[in-house]
Each structure stands twice: as C-alpha cells, then as structure tokens.
Design an enzyme around this catalytic site. Structure first.
Site, PDB file in Angstrom:
ATOM      1  N   ARG A  62      47.175  36.654  34.086  1.00  0.00           N
ATOM      2  CA  ARG A  62      46.128  36.448  33.071  1.00  0.00           C
ATOM      3  C   ARG A  62      46.293  37.410  31.907  1.00  0.00           C
ATOM      4  O   ARG A  62      46.006  37.059  30.752  1.00  0.00           O
ATOM      5  CB  ARG A  62      44.742  36.583  33.711  1.00  0.00           C
ATOM      6  CG  ARG A  62      44.417  35.470  34.679  1.00  0.00           C
ATOM      7  CD  ARG A  62      42.935  35.443  35.053  1.00  0.00           C
ATOM      8  NE  ARG A  62      42.499  36.671  35.690  1.00  0.00           N
ATOM      9  CZ  ARG A  62      42.662  36.960  36.984  1.00  0.00           C
ATOM     10  NH1 ARG A  62      43.279  36.099  37.779  1.00  0.00           N
ATOM     11  NH2 ARG A  62      42.219  38.084  37.489  1.00  0.00           N
ATOM     12  N   ASP A  63      46.751  38.635  32.192  1.00  0.00           N
ATOM     13  CA  ASP A  63      47.005  39.578  31.096  1.00  0.00           C
ATOM     14  C   ASP A  63      48.029  39.017  30.110  1.00  0.00           C
ATOM     15  O   ASP A  63      47.991  39.330  28.921  1.00  0.00           O
ATOM     16  CB  ASP A  63      47.522  40.910  31.651  1.00  0.00           C
ATOM     17  CG  ASP A  63      46.411  41.785  32.200  1.00  0.00           C
ATOM     18  OD1 ASP A  63      45.246  41.568  31.837  1.00  0.00           O
ATOM     19  OD2 ASP A  63      46.707  42.690  32.994  1.00  0.00           O
TER      20      ASP A  63
ATOM     21  N   SER B 148      47.700  54.428  38.258  1.00  0.00           N
ATOM     22  CA  SER B 148      47.010  54.307  39.541  1.00  0.00           C
ATOM     23  C   SER B 148      46.947  55.688  40.178  1.00  0.00           C
ATOM     24  O   SER B 148      47.951  56.195  40.678  1.00  0.00           O
ATOM     25  CB  SER B 148      47.750  53.326  40.460  1.00  0.00           C
ATOM     26  OG  SER B 148      47.160  53.321  41.749  1.00  0.00           O
TER      27      SER B 148
ATOM     28  N   GLU C 128      34.283  40.896  40.567  1.00  0.00           N
ATOM     29  CA  GLU C 128      35.667  40.723  40.118  1.00  0.00           C
ATOM     30  C   GLU C 128      36.248  39.415  40.654  1.00  0.00           C
ATOM     31  O   GLU C 128      37.439  39.313  40.949  1.00  0.00           O
ATOM     32  CB  GLU C 128      36.515  41.925  40.535  1.00  0.00           C
ATOM     33  CG  GLU C 128      36.090  43.200  39.834  1.00  0.00           C
ATOM     34  CD  GLU C 128      36.966  44.408  40.150  1.00  0.00           C
ATOM     35  OE1 GLU C 128      38.080  44.216  40.676  1.00  0.00           O
ATOM     36  OE2 GLU C 128      36.525  45.538  39.863  1.00  0.00           O
TER      37      GLU C 128
ATOM     38  N   HIS D 248      40.228  53.733  36.821  1.00  0.00           N
ATOM     39  CA  HIS D 248      40.907  52.453  36.673  1.00  0.00           C
ATOM     40  C   HIS D 248      40.647  51.827  35.308  1.00  0.00           C
ATOM     41  O   HIS D 248      41.525  51.179  34.739  1.00  0.00           O
ATOM     42  CB  HIS D 248      40.440  51.508  37.779  1.00  0.00           C
ATOM     43  CG  HIS D 248      41.364  50.356  38.017  1.00  0.00           C
ATOM     44  ND1 HIS D 248      42.583  50.495  38.645  1.00  0.00           N
ATOM     45  CD2 HIS D 248      41.260  49.039  37.692  1.00  0.00           C
ATOM     46  CE1 HIS D 248      43.181  49.318  38.716  1.00  0.00           C
ATOM     47  NE2 HIS D 248      42.402  48.419  38.144  1.00  0.00           N
TER      48      HIS D 248
ATOM     49  N   SER E 234      49.159  47.716  38.888  1.00  0.00           N
ATOM     50  CA  SER E 234      49.141  48.041  40.315  1.00  0.00           C
ATOM     51  C   SER E 234      47.987  47.328  41.001  1.00  0.00           C
ATOM     52  O   SER E 234      46.959  47.040  40.383  1.00  0.00           O
ATOM     53  CB  SER E 234      48.975  49.554  40.506  1.00  0.00           C
ATOM     54  OG  SER E 234      47.719  49.967  39.991  1.00  0.00           O
ATOM     55  N   HIS E 235      48.153  47.040  42.273  1.00  0.00           N
ATOM     56  CA  HIS E 235      47.054  46.584  43.122  1.00  0.00           C
ATOM     57  C   HIS E 235      47.228  47.248  44.479  1.00  0.00           C
ATOM     58  O   HIS E 235      47.353  46.596  45.517  1.00  0.00           O
ATOM     59  CB  HIS E 235      47.023  45.059  43.220  1.00  0.00           C
ATOM     60  CG  HIS E 235      45.673  44.492  42.906  1.00  0.00           C
ATOM     61  ND1 HIS E 235      45.097  43.468  43.603  1.00  0.00           N
ATOM     62  CD2 HIS E 235      44.763  44.834  41.960  1.00  0.00           C
ATOM     63  CE1 HIS E 235      43.902  43.195  43.105  1.00  0.00           C
ATOM     64  NE2 HIS E 235      43.676  44.011  42.096  1.00  0.00           N
TER      65      HIS E 235
ATOM     66  N   HIS F  95      45.354  49.896  46.300  1.00  0.00           N
ATOM     67  CA  HIS F  95      44.283  50.030  47.286  1.00  0.00           C
ATOM     68  C   HIS F  95      43.918  48.682  47.921  1.00  0.00           C
ATOM     69  O   HIS F  95      43.818  48.582  49.150  1.00  0.00           O
ATOM     70  CB  HIS F  95      43.052  50.675  46.646  1.00  0.00           C
ATOM     71  CG  HIS F  95      43.165  52.158  46.449  1.00  0.00           C
ATOM     72  ND1 HIS F  95      44.225  52.738  45.805  1.00  0.00           N
ATOM     73  CD2 HIS F  95      42.344  53.180  46.806  1.00  0.00           C
ATOM     74  CE1 HIS F  95      44.055  54.059  45.770  1.00  0.00           C
ATOM     75  NE2 HIS F  95      42.920  54.348  46.378  1.00  0.00           N
TER      76      HIS F  95
ATOM     77  N   ASP G  34      40.874  38.489  29.760  1.00  0.00           N
ATOM     78  CA  ASP G  34      40.736  38.294  31.197  1.00  0.00           C
ATOM     79  C   ASP G  34      39.589  39.133  31.735  1.00  0.00           C
ATOM     80  O   ASP G  34      39.374  40.265  31.311  1.00  0.00           O
ATOM     81  CB  ASP G  34      42.063  38.709  31.851  1.00  0.00           C
ATOM     82  CG  ASP G  34      41.937  38.996  33.333  1.00  0.00           C
ATOM     83  OD1 ASP G  34      41.240  38.235  34.021  1.00  0.00           O
ATOM     84  OD2 ASP G  34      42.546  39.980  33.780  1.00  0.00           O
TER      85      ASP G  34
END
Length: 733
Positions: free
Chosen positions: A110-111, A529, A305, A43, A88-89, A91, A262
């Site tokens: 935030r990116d 991902s 995180e 990641h 991607s998010h 998982h 971030d």
C-alpha cells in the site's frame, strides 16, 4: 482509575502527558491520550532516531521524492519512476508469524501504490534464530507462508532478499519487507491534505477491532507475556487488497483527488494527522460515518489497524465519480469529513465533539529525544582478536562441507519455492541470486534490487559494519551491470533507552552516511524498528540495506553461477589474508564473533563498478559473484552449485591457506568468461587488478592441493539444514 494507572494502561510517559496537557491548556480526554501515545510512539514519531536520521544524504541526480512520504521516488528515465521502500513487521511476526508477515507485505504494497505506482517486485529480509531453538521452525513456517500467500494472492512476485540465522534472534525474529513499483513521472501522488472544504474519503475494507494498539506494541520490548499482545496483530486479506490496488490506480488516472495515504500503523489516526500536517491544514472527521464490522467506540475506530484501507482527500464535486469506482470494485467509499483551515483535527461522534487536537503537536512538533549514548566496553576487546592464534585445520575439505551445510549458506530453495516469482512476466532473475532483476516492459531497461547486511559485522563495529552492508549491496548490483542510484533501509535495533544500543544506532547511521556519500547513493526512504528486545536480551544491530540500480542492458546481465564448461575464471581485485573479523569461518568453525573488520575501499569499488558496467555492456561475462560471507572458497562453491559445474582453481597463496580462502576481503569479484583477454585489457584500463585463476568444468571443485570435492557432495551438504525445516508440521499432526 487514577491518573498514574491510566497512563500506565495506555503507555504514555508522565512527561509526555504533562506536555500534552500544557499544549491543550486543559485536561486531555481519554481518546486524546490514546491518540498522543500512538502518534508519539517510536513507530510513528521516530522520536529517538530522528536526530540521527537527519545526517543521511537524501538528494541525488535521480531522486524525485526522498524521506518523509510513503515511499521514495527515483527517476529511471523515459518518463518512468521507481517507487520503493522497506518496512519491518518484527513484533507482530514473532507473536503471530503468519498474519504478522502477511500484513507486513500488505502494508508495504500500500505504501507503493498509494504513490501511484504499480508494485512489480517484493524482496524480504528474514532473520531467524538457531534451528535448534524450539520456536524457530514454527516461526519460519508461518513467516514464509505469510510472505508467500499475500504476494502470491495479490499477484506481485517475490523475487529475492536474504535469510540470516543467529541465536540472537531466537526470541526476536525480524521480518523486513521491501517493495518496488513502477509509475509514470507525471502521475505521482502524495499523502497530503489540501483544499479547504474538500471531502475526506474512507475507502477499502470495513474497520474492525483487529490491530488496535499495533503501533504502540511495536514500540515496546517483550517479556514472557508477549502472547497477550496477539489482539494487536492485524489480519490481512490479499484479495481485498488486490481490489483496492486496482481501484486506487483507476482513480489515479482521473483528475479527481488531491492526496491519498494508506491507513497503516495507528490506522486512521496516523493517516489523518500526517496528511493534515503535510498540507498545513486541519480536518473535521465524523467517526460515526466510518464503515465498521462491529460496534466500536471512537477510540477503537481511531486506533484500529484493520488492513486494506486508504484515506483520500477528494476534489470537491467529484464525490460521485469516486463512489462509482469503488462500487465497481465492491469496496466501501464514504465521506467521513472535510478539510478545514483550523490546523486541528476535530473528531465528532453523532454530532458531539469528542476530541480537538493541534495537528503540529501530534506530528511536526512531537517530542524528540537526544538519548544518551555509551560505547560498550566489549567493543575494543573483541576487535583485538589475533587470527594467528587460531588452530590450523588439517582438512580443508571438511571445513568447506561444514560451512556449506550451515543455515547461513544452505540453499534457501525450501523457502523461496513457496513464492510466485514470475507473475507479471517481468522477472529476469528468479530467487536464488544475490540480486532481483526485472525488466520495464515499456522501455526495455531493467531494475535491479538487493537486500543486504551482515549483523555480525555491525555488532563488532556498527560504523564500519554498516558501511560494509552498503558496499555489499553495491557489489551485488554492479555484478549484473546495474548502476546503483538510491537505497532504502530498515534499521532494526534493540531498546533505545539503553545507552549502548543508542550508541550502536548513532554509529550505524554515521557509517551509512559515509558510505552513501562516497558511493553517491542517497537514502530515499526507510524505517526504524526499536525495542527488538525480550527479557533484556537485544538482537544484534541489524541495519538492512535495500539498494536499487538501473540496468541498461538487462538481458546481458550475468548470472551468479557458472554457465558453461571450459570457461575461464577471472578474479577482479585481490584477497587480503586474515580479513576474518566477524567472518562466517570464525563463527561456524570456532563459534566466535570478534576481530577487526575488513577494510573499506571506496575508490576501488567505484572503479570496479565502472569496469563491470563496461563488461556487461559488451557481453563479456557469463557469470559474476562477489566475495563476501565465507570468502573466496564459499564464493566458488556457490558458483559451482547453480548448474552443478565444477571448477579447477590455481591460486598464489602467500599465507596460511584457510586465512586466505575464508578471508572476507571486500571488493573482489569472480567472473566466468570466454573473453579473458578483453577482460584483462579493460581491467587494466580501469586500474583494477585482474588475474586468471582457473577453468570451469568437470564434477569437482578443486583448489590447488587444498580442496578436492565432488559438486554433488557439496550439494548434498548444502541441502541439509533447511531441507526438513517444514517437517515440524508432520510432527504436530
């Protein structure tokens, strides 16, 4: 606990431990082992994908900043830039769909604003399993609420995207989120640490124990014990993010910072090491100065995180100004360290050194793997499918109704009506179109964006399938008169340690390279991902393409569905019968995913784009829709549904009717116009074949003597699949 048990508990491979030990010239401390695993995870490090991503073209006329920063930056004229990226998010959204999706949106926002741009539009790419699978409706509900709530609360419109359904995503749904922001060309900020002695600021929310190990969780496959990973899912607070956004943009109006990033995957660890690496400096960080919500160890602080946090390199002497801004917005702002010339990150805990690690070792010189590849044996076989062997349907009306009722084609209104799509008052096209379109208030120009991929295509042939994803995104943009200028990607694949998966990835990036070079659309940002696998079952390779274009005449942009009665319908390009490989017709009518994919024709697409620019500029088009999944028949049906306007179509079909109507030939666009003569003349000038195929009007879709359906009947079927998708809530009461 012996060494092997310790490495297994952390997840660090033995050879990576040996490399760390060799470079440190000593035994690594526990906190250093945890940092190494986080920074060397897929990641964060892209260790299995990096050699393939280097193939992609990243420079172009409009590109100001390409891959390597928090987001890509392109010049859109008049002193303004568009900043965009897709992430991607996956998982987290399978384990805990609401927070997984919500924090995915928070992270991509935030990116964007860490670069100095105000986010102005969100899109999403959602890939779910079969609606019959027990968990699918639960996942849809949580993901949609998560995406909607976070965007709605922070005040950024969610305008479009794509939603795809296939059983391969039953145990690995995908949540890809795209964000675009607008900023000023002379106010771009980078995630870089520089200026020896400059203070390092921690700003935003306090740190907690949520999300610890999120980056490493996202770099592993799932098994039946996936719910044990729930503590690794972050918890979002969009109201705090709104405060953080406004505070950061206010901060950026003053000349008081050198860099900002971030705290995303791997939290303080990745932000500090990556900023130091870009600036070729070191940092001394005092972890007991980090604001926390509860007692935490140094390792927990580094790996947390927790959301809504930033790391800032301030200019020396500007500390009080920074604190005043964040006090105003009721956010923490603490100096937690300083920039050094040691090119190492040294961590202190109450004046004791608890870690001292070389920056380059963790980032630029992290392990890179050239993993073995192997072409799957099934590939050649499935491409040989003979469509002449398909049973010819007796009733095409029933086929049309069956297709339009499937989740792939069904109205997505139950999903997107939960999103605020008009906040900020820039939205020109609301959800339901193939393209998101907004205006730039200050210039009058428009920005169009789209997210596209057909995973069936990529499964059959990863190279050609990825090219077709880029081409479809390109067609979506040119349909509204946009000039495509750059793209971002979200490359979702299975386990990279499987040579067949790695072959898919290599072939896919080769295909993207070819498409981007031929269309002159560079890649400026993106995400990989891997490990989208549960109990050994991998998803289809899913390289989602997010493409952006400039629209000089946004108010001229044609809609995607018929606008008026008694308009002329014109088809640009020609349908080639039997281009049905990976088609929706083959999938939903025969439950097969195979066949040779449709051809790519870049010269034709380029000419088609130039023609569409001229047509939109001259306001000759009322509506436009490209032929893609489902072929010409589904294209026409969807154009009828928007305003419940029928169409009478006459086609010259020199093949079996269904092999023509459902063929997914690339490079065909259907137009509605009151200026057919001008369109035919311009098409001839641009060397594009064009012909009149019918008229709008009435209450039916009629195609030759083959299809004769009431639009209301089509609409009723179109609303079935997702109409009750959220009913499971009532069943659980």
């Amino acid at each position: 606990m012996d060494l092997e048990e310790k490495l297994n508990s952390i997840g660090l491979k033995r050879e990576e431990y040996e490399l760390l030990r060799e470079k440190l010239a000593r035994e690594p401390l526990d906190i250093e082992l945890n940092i190494a695993y986080a920074m060397w995870s897929e990641h964060c490090s892209y260790k299995s994908s990096k050699i393939h991503l280097k193939k992609l073209p990243t420079k172009g006329k409009h590109v100001m900043i390409g891959p390597g920063e928090n987001a890509g930056v392109v010049d859109v004229g008049d002193g303004f830039v568009a900043v965009f990226k897709m992430e991607s998010h996956n998982h987290p959204s399978f384990i805990e769909p609401y927070q997984g999706a919500a924090t995915g949106v928070g992270g991509i926002l935030r990116d964007i604003f860490t670069m100095g741009a105000r986010p102005v539009m969100n899109l999403d790419g959602l890939f779910f399993g079969s609606l019959d699978y027990p968990k699918t409706k639960f996942l849809i509900d949580g993901v949609v609420r998560g995406v909607g709530d976070y965007g709605n609360c922070i005040g950024v419109p969610t305008i479009g995207g794509m939603t795809f359904f296939d059983e391969c995503y039953n145990t690995n749904n995908l949540v890809n989120v795209f964000c675009l922001g607008i900023g000023k060309r002379d106010k771009i900020f980078l995630g870089v640490a520089k200026g020896i002695g400059n203070p390092v600021f921690y700003v935003g929310s306090k740190t907690g124990k949520d999300g610890i190990g999120g980056a490493t969780m996202a770099s592993n496959s799932f098994d039946e014990n996936y719910e044990e990973e729930r503590p690794a899912v972050q918890v979002g607070d969009p109201f705090t993010e709104k405060l953080l956004l406004e505070a950061c943009l206010e901060l950026m109006e003053k000349d008081i910072i050198e860099g900002i990033q971030d705290m995303g995957a791997a939290g303080l660890t990745s932000s500090s090491f990556e900023m130091a690496d870009r600036g070729d400096v070191g940092l001394d960080l005092y972890l007991d100065k980090v604001p926390t919500r509860e007692p935490m160890t140094p390792t927990e602080i580094m790996l947390s995180e927790s959301q809504e946090r930033m790391l800032i390199i301030a200019k020396k002497g500007k500390e009080d100004e920074i604190k005043l801004i964040f006090d105003k917005w009721n956010l923490d702002a603490e100096v937690i360290g300083y920039v050094t010339d040691r090119k190492k990150i040294r961590l202190f805990w109450k004046d004791d050194v608890v870690a001292d690690i070389d920056v380059k070792l963790m980032v630029s010189n992290a392990p890179v793997y050239n993993r073995p590849t192997k072409k799957p044996e099934f590939i050649d076989k499935i491409e040989l499918f003979d469509f002449d062997n398909l049973k010819e349907p007796k009733d095409l009306n029933s086929v049309v109704l069956k297709l339009i009722s499937e989740p792939e084609f069904s109205t997505k209104k139950p999903i997107y009506e939960q999103y605020d799509s008009t906040v900020q008052t820039n939205t020109i096209f609301t959800p339901g179109s193939d393209v998101a379109l907004i205006r730039i208030k200050e210039t009058g120009k428009g920005i169009a964006a789209t997210v596209d991929v057909n995973p069936r295509y990529v499964f059959i042939n990863p190279n050609i399938g990825t090219q077709l994803a880029v081409l479809e995104a390109y067609r979506n943009l040119i349909c509204v008169g946009a000039k495509p200028i750059a793209l971002t990607d979200c490359l979702n694949f299975g386990n990279p340690e499987n040579p067949e998966i790695m072959w898919q990835f290599s072939e896919s990036t080769d295909g993207m390279k070819e498409a981007c070079e031929k269309l002159n659309v560079p890649v400026v940002s993106g995400n990989v991902s891997f490990y989208n696998e549960t109990n050994g079952k991998n998803i289809y390779p899913t390289p989602a393409i997010g493409m952006v274009g400039i629209v000089d005449y946004p108010l001229n942009a044609p809609k995607g569905y018929f606008q008026e009665e008694n308009s002329t319908i014109v088809m640009l390009g020609e349908i080639i019968p039997k281009e049905l490989g990976g088609s929706a017709y083959l999938k939903w009518i025969f439950n097969r995913v195979e066949g040779k994919l449709p051809d790519t024709n870049y010269n034709h697409h380029t000419k088609l784009g130039e023609l569409m620019f001229d047509l939109v500029k001259e306001r000759l088009v009322l509506s436009a829709h490209d032929v893609s999944e489902g072929g010409l028949d589904m294209c026409l049906a969807e154009m009828c549904l928007g305003n419940r306007i029928g169409a009478g179509i006459e086609l010259d079909i020199n093949a079996r009717a269904e092999l023509y109507l459902f063929s997914e030939t690339q490079g065909v666009i259907v137009l509605e116009t009151k200026h057919e003569d001008e369109i035919l003349d311009l098409a001839k000038k641009h060397e594009i074949k064009a012909k009149i195929i019918g008229k709008t009007g009435g209450s039916k879709l009629i195609i030759n003597d083959l299809v004769d359906l009431e639009i209301e009947k089509i609409a009723k079927e179109n609303e079935k699949a997702l109409g009750g998708v959220f009913d499971w809530r009532e069943e659980c009461v």
